[in-house]
Design an enzyme around this catalytic site. Structure first.
Site, PDB file in Angstrom:
ATOM      1  N   SER A  55      10.293   5.319  -4.290  1.00 12.44           N
ATOM      2  CA  SER A  55       8.894   5.031  -4.611  1.00 12.44           C
ATOM      3  C   SER A  55       8.430   3.922  -3.694  1.00 12.44           C
ATOM      4  O   SER A  55       9.213   3.032  -3.354  1.00 12.44           O
ATOM      5  CB  SER A  55       8.716   4.580  -6.059  1.00 12.44           C
ATOM      6  OG  SER A  55       8.906   5.665  -6.934  1.00 12.44           O
ATOM      7  N   GLU A  62      -8.105  -1.259   3.264  1.00 16.78           N
ATOM      8  CA  GLU A  62      -9.042  -0.293   2.702  1.00 16.78           C
ATOM      9  C   GLU A  62      -8.589   0.271   1.354  1.00 16.78           C
ATOM     10  O   GLU A  62      -9.275   1.084   0.777  1.00 16.78           O
ATOM     11  CB  GLU A  62      -9.253   0.853   3.702  1.00 16.78           C
ATOM     12  CG  GLU A  62      -9.779   0.416   5.060  1.00 16.78           C
ATOM     13  CD  GLU A  62      -8.685  -0.087   6.019  1.00 16.78           C
ATOM     14  OE1 GLU A  62      -9.052  -0.546   7.117  1.00 16.78           O
ATOM     15  OE2 GLU A  62      -7.478  -0.031   5.679  1.00 16.78           O
ATOM     16  N   SER A  63      -7.440  -0.089   0.833  1.00 13.11           N
ATOM     17  CA  SER A  63      -6.907   0.262  -0.486  1.00 13.11           C
ATOM     18  C   SER A  63      -5.400   0.471  -0.429  1.00 13.11           C
ATOM     19  O   SER A  63      -4.670  -0.478  -0.210  1.00 13.11           O
ATOM     20  CB  SER A  63      -7.607   1.448  -1.132  1.00 13.11           C
ATOM     21  OG  SER A  63      -7.314   1.457  -2.510  1.00 13.11           O
ATOM     22  N   HIS A  68       6.011   8.850  -4.496  1.00 14.90           N
ATOM     23  CA  HIS A  68       7.140   8.916  -5.422  1.00 14.90           C
ATOM     24  C   HIS A  68       7.859  10.217  -5.082  1.00 14.90           C
ATOM     25  O   HIS A  68       7.213  11.268  -4.995  1.00 14.90           O
ATOM     26  CB  HIS A  68       6.682   8.925  -6.884  1.00 14.90           C
ATOM     27  CG  HIS A  68       5.797   7.766  -7.211  1.00 14.90           C
ATOM     28  ND1 HIS A  68       6.282   6.500  -7.459  1.00 14.90           N
ATOM     29  CD2 HIS A  68       4.454   7.675  -7.286  1.00 14.90           C
ATOM     30  CE1 HIS A  68       5.264   5.684  -7.690  1.00 14.90           C
ATOM     31  NE2 HIS A  68       4.149   6.370  -7.588  1.00 14.90           N
ATOM     32  N   CYS A  83     -11.156   3.150   1.183  1.00 14.03           N
ATOM     33  CA  CYS A  83     -12.546   2.783   0.967  1.00 14.03           C
ATOM     34  C   CYS A  83     -13.249   2.683   2.313  1.00 14.03           C
ATOM     35  O   CYS A  83     -12.625   2.404   3.332  1.00 14.03           O
ATOM     36  CB  CYS A  83     -12.633   1.440   0.240  1.00 14.03           C
ATOM     37  SG  CYS A  83     -11.851   1.474  -1.377  1.00 14.03           S
TER      38      CYS A  83
END
Length: 138
Positions: A55, A62-63, A68, A83
């Site tokens: 994971s 931008e985010s 996973h 974003c």
């Protein structure tokens, strides 16, 4: 529609189990996916589970991009959330599918941060693609 971000939910099936088990391969792939998306990488964190699975997240200005893995089933669940208009989360998704040798990919695009009125925000599913068979390059 004016949205603050685009979130691609990506289901990759039939992936190379060895790649999905290797934290270094997964980390390198995710960092490169962020670069392909033209995102600004801030930091990353990855963890290898026992007996199998990885994971991790790449935090971008931008985010984020997250993964996973379930090597025992050849499956990877991924999120590409960006974003603004300067990045391309679809490019990251396509890159990841090739890098993990996925045999099929199912995606959903969600526009997030849409003003719903009176300081409330919502999201809208703008694109949903059924499982798409992918050709594996030799």
């Amino acid at each position: 529609m004016n949205a603050l971000g685009t979130h691609i939910v990506c289901e990759l099936s039939g992936c190379d189990a060895e790649k999905l088990s290797d934290i270094d391969v997964v980390r390198a792939m995710m960092v490169e996916a962020a670069k392909v998306a033209k995102a600004t990488i801030m930091e990353s964190a990855f963890h290898r589970f026992q007996p199998h699975g990885v994971s991790g997240v790449v935090v971008i200005a931008e985010s984020h991009l997250a993964i996973h893995t379930w090597p025992e089933t050849g499956y990877a669940a991924m999120d590409f959330y960006t974003c603004g208009d300067a990045t391309n989360p679809w490019a990251a998704c396509e890159y990841a599918s090739k890098a993990l040798d996925a045999k099929s990919m199912r995606t959903t695009e969600i526009k997030r941060g849409i003003e719903a009125g009176d300081s409330e925000f919502t999201h809208v599913v703008t694109h949903e693609e059924p499982a798409r068979e992918l050709s594996v390059s030799a």
